[in-house]
Design a protein around this motif. Structure first.
Motif, short mmCIF file in Angstrom:
data_model
loop_
_atom_site.label_atom_id
_atom_site.label_comp_id
_atom_site.label_asym_id
_atom_site.label_seq_id
_atom_site.Cartn_x
_atom_site.Cartn_y
_atom_site.Cartn_z
N TYR A 7 55.86 -30.90 66.19
CA TYR A 7 55.13 -30.71 67.44
C TYR A 7 53.62 -30.79 67.28
CZ TYR A 7 59.78 -29.09 68.34
OH TYR A 7 61.16 -29.02 68.41
N GLY A 8 53.12 -30.71 66.05
CA GLY A 8 51.67 -30.70 65.85
C GLY A 8 51.06 -29.40 66.33
N LEU A 9 49.73 -29.38 66.33
CA LEU A 9 49.02 -28.18 66.78
C LEU A 9 49.37 -27.86 68.23
CD1 LEU A 9 45.48 -28.72 65.26
CD2 LEU A 9 46.93 -26.72 64.90
N THR A 10 49.76 -26.62 68.46
CA THR A 10 50.15 -26.16 69.79
C THR A 10 49.21 -25.04 70.24
OG1 THR A 10 51.61 -24.44 68.91
CG2 THR A 10 52.59 -26.66 69.27
N GLU A 11 49.40 -24.60 71.47
CA GLU A 11 48.63 -23.46 71.98
C GLU A 11 48.85 -22.23 71.10
OE1 GLU A 11 46.25 -23.27 74.29
OE2 GLU A 11 46.45 -25.43 74.45
N ALA A 12 50.08 -22.05 70.63
CA ALA A 12 50.37 -20.89 69.77
C ALA A 12 49.58 -20.99 68.46
CB ALA A 12 51.87 -20.81 69.49
N ASP A 13 49.47 -22.19 67.89
CA ASP A 13 48.68 -22.36 66.67
C ASP A 13 47.21 -22.04 66.93
OD1 ASP A 13 50.75 -23.37 64.86
OD2 ASP A 13 50.75 -25.14 66.15
N PHE A 14 46.67 -22.57 68.03
CA PHE A 14 45.27 -22.28 68.35
C PHE A 14 45.05 -20.78 68.57
CE2 PHE A 14 44.74 -26.85 69.05
CZ PHE A 14 43.50 -27.04 68.45
N ALA A 15 46.01 -20.10 69.14
CA ALA A 15 45.88 -18.65 69.33
C ALA A 15 45.77 -17.94 67.98
CB ALA A 15 47.05 -18.11 70.14
N VAL A 16 46.58 -18.35 67.01
CA VAL A 16 46.52 -17.76 65.66
C VAL A 16 45.16 -18.04 65.03
CG1 VAL A 16 47.47 -17.90 63.31
CG2 VAL A 16 49.02 -17.83 65.28
N LEU A 17 44.70 -19.29 65.11
CA LEU A 17 43.42 -19.66 64.52
C LEU A 17 42.28 -18.87 65.17
CD1 LEU A 17 43.82 -23.56 64.32
CD2 LEU A 17 44.29 -21.87 62.53
N GLU A 18 42.27 -18.83 66.49
CA GLU A 18 41.19 -18.13 67.20
C GLU A 18 41.18 -16.64 66.89
OE1 GLU A 18 42.20 -19.43 71.12
OE2 GLU A 18 41.11 -21.33 70.90
#
Length: 165
Positions: A140-151
């Motif tokens: 799926y690549g980078l998702t909203e959930a991934d960005f939430a973890v990073l942020e």
């Protein structure tokens, strides 16, 4: 804060059998890169907004600056140079030690689809600064959930380290 970026998997998703990939418009697709339209150009501004110094950590090497950066609207980024196959240590993923060396004691985030617990354990013992080795689902690549973890992690750890390469 450094952010090491892999391309295949995190930025260009592949391998999902449960849905068709959306295709995105962007600059002309260079010959030999038919999966490039899977790369969402909106990822460029999202990655930039994280406030990190972006670094290519991919086997695309300089092609990442030639093909991926323009697609994402990014300037040319630094590129990690990989050791020859016979110089790659284990049991961790062959990128792990090179990225820790490249970071030279600085905090970093690493976005890749092949990170394992062995990598996290090695980094925890051998790298003095805070790190987030974040595994992205290649389907799926980078998702909203991934960005939430990073942020969230960056909010807790970035401090005055943002932007320095």
């Amino acid at each position: 804060m450094l952010l090491f970026l892999d391309v295949d998997g995190p930025l260009i998703p592949f391998g999902a059998a449960d849905r068709a990939y959306p295709l995105h418009d962007g600059p002309p697709v260079p010959a030999g890169h038919p999966l490039l339209p899977r790369l969402d150009p909106a990822l460029g501004p999202r990655l930039t907004a994280l406030g990190c110094a972006l670094v290519w950590a991919t086997t695309w090497m300089d092609d990442a600056n030639d093909c991926i950066a323009p697609w994402l609207g990014l300037p040319p980024l630094p590129v990690v140079r990989w050791p020859d196959a016979d110089e790659r240590p284990g049991p961790q993923y062959w990128k792990t030690r090179t990225l820790a060396d490249w970071a030279a004691g600085r905090p970093f985030v690493w976005v890749d689809d092949e990170i394992t617990e062995a990598d996290r354990a090695w980094i925890a013992v051998h790298h003095p600064a805070p790190t987030l080795p974040h595994r992205v689902d290649h389907r799926y690549g980078l998702t909203e959930a991934d960005f939430a973890v990073l942020e969230e992690w960056l909010g807790e750890h970035a401090g005055g380290a943002r932007g320095r390469v």
